[in-house]
Design an enzyme around this catalytic site. Sequence first.
Site, PDB file in Angstrom:
ATOM      1  N   ASN A 265       0.761  -1.139  -0.237  1.00 42.66           N
ATOM      2  CA  ASN A 265      -0.025  -0.037  -0.016  1.00 42.66           C
ATOM      3  C   ASN A 265       0.775   1.276   0.128  1.00 42.66           C
ATOM      4  O   ASN A 265       1.877   1.330   0.832  1.00 42.66           O
ATOM      5  CB  ASN A 265      -0.858   0.063   1.046  1.00 42.66           C
TER       6      ASN A 265
ATOM      7  N   ARG B 139       0.842   4.277   0.731  1.00 40.35           N
ATOM      8  CA  ARG B 139       0.271   5.516   1.447  1.00 40.35           C
ATOM      9  C   ARG B 139       0.584   5.102   2.840  1.00 40.35           C
ATOM     10  O   ARG B 139       1.092   4.252   3.314  1.00 40.35           O
ATOM     11  CB  ARG B 139      -1.291   5.472   1.073  1.00 40.35           C
TER      12      ARG B 139
END
Length: 663
Positions: A304, A306
């Site tokens: 991911n 982020r």
Amino acid sequence: MNEAVGQQPLFDKLLIANRGEIACRIARSAQRLGIKTVAVYADADAHALHVRMADEAIRLGPSNPSESYLNGDSIRRAARQSGSDAVHPGYGFLAENADFAESVEDMGLVFVGPRPTAIRAMGAKNAAKQLMEEAGVPIVPGYHGIEQEDDLLLAESRRIGFPILIKPVAGGGGKGMRVVWSEDEFNLMLGLARREAANAFGNQDVIIEKLISEPRHIEVQIFGDHHGRVIHLFERDCSMQRRHQKIIEECPALGMTDEFRAALTDAAIRSAQAIDYAGAGTVEFIADSSQGLRSDRFYFMEMNTRLQVEHCVTEEALGIDLVEWQLQIAAGLPLPQTNAPKNVQKCAIEARLYAEDAANNFLPSVGRIVRARFPESIRVDTGVETGDSITPYFDPMIAKLIATGNSREEARQTLKKALDETEIGGLITNLTFLSHLVDSEEFVGGHFDTNTVDQKYSSTCSLQNSLEIIWALGTLALAGQLEKPHPEMGFVLWQSHQHVITFEHDETRVEAIIDIMGPNHLSIKLNNKQSVQCHRLAVPYWRLNDEEIDASNVRVDGHNVFVFLNNIHKITPIDSRIQAQREASGDHIVRAPMPGIVRSIVVSAGDSINSGDSVATIEAMKMEVVIRAPIKGVIDKICVEPNAQVAQGAEIVRFQDARGEPA
Ligand code: ADP
Ligand code: ADP
Ligand code: MG
């Protein structure tokens, strides 16, 4: 206090392209660093906490996410209008949208996140796995090729060996994944996975993975800078999940050895280096824990690109501020050379408080929060206050409670206490469920994997024998019998000889007649049929007929009682007048419990249905909600078209009840 006084702040003005707790959390760090903040909002959030906290706020549009927080044009316009020099996307929404990141950079602004190329490289699960395999990172055995013919996928599944897992290449949030236990259900499950994937992500391609047994979800927080350096910030265990979605996370992971951690963090760093990563990222792994944590039994799942929802446990365990680090990296500074954490100092556990009904398949709920009170003793990240609403437009998370301690047990007890001190009034939440979970023997003892919650609270458990036990426990709780008695006092109902309590459980109305037989013995008659002999043993144990029961699995939540036995049972006391009114008026219309999009209608006019049969599915808050018939009858009329947008309370179907009386 502004720590940056006397120094040049990293940025002048930061636009936060998100809402809720994460927008508030980012604003706090930015303000501490002397950076001015700009909030953006959808109409439903015009008075939200994240808007009130920011130095300025700009309206994006109507409440639908596609017209607000997912609308790149509106956000870019707000950035331009406010004179922001950087944009932080938070998580969800546009955080992993490479085109958006690129368009922000094209405007000459800084995107607080990785380079668009890195986001793109990890965007699809098939390409990401291919890349990781080439980088020498262990991946889950499976098939992640381009070809998608049914026969080929079946042949690949045979090669991998059942059971297998079908995952959408564009997946996220646990959506569209299907377990296939044996070959004969393969085609059915492939069809379902493809349909869900096409609906949710507009892409029906899938990958196939071996189903890992006793799987633990362990992820590594990594950080890269724009000078070619990548480091790890240890791991988080996120194995407490319901329906493949995290609810409790912790740092460090239990049972961690130096050898396993070294192998895991090495693999994570290799993943990030392969895509020249800068900023905060999380590499998610799945570990086969059937023989403990073994360095040859963990596999890359996805990355991911982020900040993650559960980043806070890393912050608390290591004593750092990850948003501050993100801003420093985005401003071009190198990673700290000397003061990067070398060890995990503390233990931190986070619980996610959601507006959802644990007793009803975790169906999201909406409504106004008439009272929100959180303990001051621990970190609470939230975006709501008393008077705010949880709306159907966005994720129903209310808050994250993050407890820290010198040991896991200390953090766990602090979290348990904090959950019990939290008060949320006005809507259904998973608060009682969380409190129970944090105290469950699986969580306390660390004997859990990603299936534990779903298995322990599975509605498929046979309940016929224990139904009377559940009802008896509910009766005891409603009668105030489960509180610790004074040793001399016996039953509080000792004087009143007979006592009647009516309640509802799983759409069944139950009348319980309580007879006091002695100081530690009472008898409960249920619906004039079964009778349960209840003997009080040492607290918290009871003997109900012949079964010894631990009554600490029963919790009172407002005026409801929850019984955690094989499943989550909600016992709601009923006022007999309300019930009589409801029966007299006849419930001949099935209505949408919340606003959403009608995904399917599974009945036709003329069909006979039983109470509890599914009638339609509605997609709301990224979930498919099954709408069921309240009573037995025959379908008269279908009132909506598939794919229609419906308001809360909209008529879905009308029917005649079993006696043939129309609506
Ligand atoms: P985490 O692993 O941090 O729990 P998830 O990937 O489950 O993160 O989701 C992170 C955030 O992104 C959540 O706010 C979730 O609601 C949102 N999200 C996840 N998947 C999607 C999706 N397909 N579309 C939009 N938002 C999503
Ligand atoms: P998403 O993008 O939807 O977050 P992930 O690939 O991260 O999907 O998987 C989500 C969850 O599904 C994991 O946390 C784990 O609980 C479960 N899972 C994923 N892959 C496997 C597997 N191969 N075997 C068993 N469980 C898995
Ligand atoms: Mg995931």
